[in-house]
Design an enzyme around this catalytic site. Structure first.
Site, PDB file in Angstrom:
ATOM      1  N   GLN A  65     -39.016  45.797  96.448  1.00 57.29           N
ATOM      2  CA  GLN A  65     -39.540  44.726  97.315  1.00 57.29           C
ATOM      3  C   GLN A  65     -40.552  43.842  96.590  1.00 57.29           C
ATOM      4  OE1 GLN A  65     -40.856  45.725 101.295  1.00 57.29           O
ATOM      5  NE2 GLN A  65     -39.231  47.227 101.518  1.00 57.29           N
ATOM      6  N   ASP A 103     -33.041  54.949 100.957  1.00 61.01           N
ATOM      7  CA  ASP A 103     -33.146  55.147 102.409  1.00 61.01           C
ATOM      8  C   ASP A 103     -31.987  55.994 102.928  1.00 61.01           C
ATOM      9  OD1 ASP A 103     -35.440  53.675 102.353  1.00 61.01           O
ATOM     10  OD2 ASP A 103     -34.628  51.919 103.384  1.00 61.01           O
TER      11      ASP A 103
END
Length: 432
Positions: free
Chosen positions: A175, A316
């Protein structure tokens, strides 16, 4: 504390239409806000993290209209850098997908110099942002830490980012690079980004240039080592932008089918730009029957085998494999997942702790987890702590596929990405 007990499920059957992806939703909103023109964003996720982004954009002077069901948002782009009243403070909860990209975008040069403070929940103040701040400072950005060095809250002045050569550490979170890439075209000069170390979650990075291209900007990518972006550009609205279904959220339904039935998930398919679509390939390697379509993935159960795999590319969705492992033959090892430790909670320790409550044999390493399978009648009933982490709550719902019920504490924490998760899971859970 609220709790939810799931009774044992005898089989899984049905179809799920996925809500929009969290990370794509927030990126689409930010790009639409920065772009020239008006963008209709469809299949937007309705969740806490999206609300934090929308509230921030409103405070920054962006006009938008949100549909009654909150899945369509018409955003009037401002065509450049944000402007705001000096002294503005933006509270972003625990939304990393809002904090990181906004931290970069708010550095862009405004007509009038102003300061803004970015803050959030206590856990947000424990989530590192140093690598992004270091990179932005190399481009001339004015950012200060207000409490602990390396962590939010941040004070940012919109004095501009000026391009040039920038080095960014890629080892903790993709990110940070995403945030830098999205801000770079609106900077004052061309930017060359060099990645230090091994870039984590590479497929998550692919999403960003793909979305930027939809808004009229090209990124030159040299094998994830260097990225070149021209400055003094503008994003151009594509007029409409469809947010793909959330591939990470698909993982729970697909895994449930691999363990005990058959499920078709729509809203994501073979051409998805999300890396977590590769989760289905991992299930296939474990033995599940997987069928891909343009706009769906279907999984059907088969005997599952344990797997030993580097899952850095799908951190994830890899959490879901940790639960699926209990239902496979032979041990499973999930490797190169140090970045689990810097997510909504320290996910490595959390998952190991909760698996042991169920009676599982687990080894937790610094950047890996080793899990032995459990017979269906050997699961112990447990109350699963969720650590205010939506993905832990959703993962452990799969324990109901054993012969034992499972109790999830604070089930409402799924509101971060999937408020209706448990009702959707119930729809495909059959007990006859």
């Amino acid at each position: 504390m609220e709790k939810l007990t799931l009774s044992p499920i005898s089989r899984i059957d049905g179809e799920i239409n996925l809500p929009g992806s969290k990370s794509l939703s927030n990126r689409a909103l930010l790009l639409a806000a920065l772009a020239k023109g008006t963008t209709q964003v469809t299949n937007l996720l309705d969740s806490d993290d999206i609300r934090y982004m929308l509230n921030a954009l409103k405070a920054l002077g962006v006009n938008y209209q949100l549909s009654d069901d909150k899945t369509v948002c018409v955003v009037e782009g401002i065509g450049g850098a944000f402007q705001w009243q000096n002294g503005l403070s933006l509270f972003l909860g625990n939304a990393g997908t809002a904090m990181r990209p906004l931290a970069a975008a708010l550095c862009l040069k405004g007509d009038t110099e102003s300061e803004v403070i970015l803050t959030g929940e206590p856990r947000m103040k424990e989530r590192p942002i140093k690598h992004l701040v270091d990179a932005l400072r190399q481009t001339g950005a004015n950012i200060q830490y207000l409490e602990n060095d390396g962590y939010p809250p941040l004070a940012i002045r919109n004095q501009g980012i000026f391009g040039g050569k920038v080095q960014i550490d890629g080892s903790i979170s993709s990110q940070f690079l995403t945030a830098l890439l999205m801000a770079a075209p609106l900077g004052e000069g061309d930017m060359e980004i060099e990645i230090l170390g091994e870039l984590v979650s590479k497929p998550y990075i692919d999403i960003t240039p793909a979305m930027m291209k939809d808004f009229g900007i090209n990124v030159d990518d040299y094998n994830y080592q260097r990225f070149l972006i021209k400055g003094k550009q503008y994003y151009i609205s594509p007029q409409t932008y469809l947010v793909e279904g959330d591939a990470s959220s698909a993982s729970y339904f697909l895994a449930a089918a691999a363990i005990k039935g058959k499920v078709k998930v729509t809203g994501i398919g073979r051409n998805s730009i999300q890396g977590d679509r590769l989760f289905a390939d991992v299930l296939a390697q474990m033995g599940a029957k997987v069928t891909w379509g343009e706009d769906f993935i279907q999984v059907e159960k088969s005997e599952l085998k344990g797997i030993d795999m580097d899952m850095n590319h799908i951190p994830d969705a890899a959490m879901t494999i940790a639960i699926t492992a209990l239902f496979a033959q032979g041990e499973t090892v999930i490797r190169n997942i140090y970045n689990w430790r810097v997510k909504e909670t320290d996910r490595l320790t959390a998952i190991a702790t909760e698996l042991r409550k169920l009676g599982a044999e687990v080894e937790e390493g610094e950047d890996f987890i080793r899990i032995q399978p459990l017979a269906l009648d050997k699961f112990k009933h447990a109350e699963i702590a969720t650590y205010n982490d939506h993905r832990i709550a959703m993962c452990f719902s799969l324990i109901a596929l054993s012969d034992t019920s499972v109790t999830i504490l604070d089930p409402a924490c799924t509101a971060k990405t999937f408020p209706t998760y448990f009702s959707e899971f119930e729809k495909i859970s059959k007990n006859q």
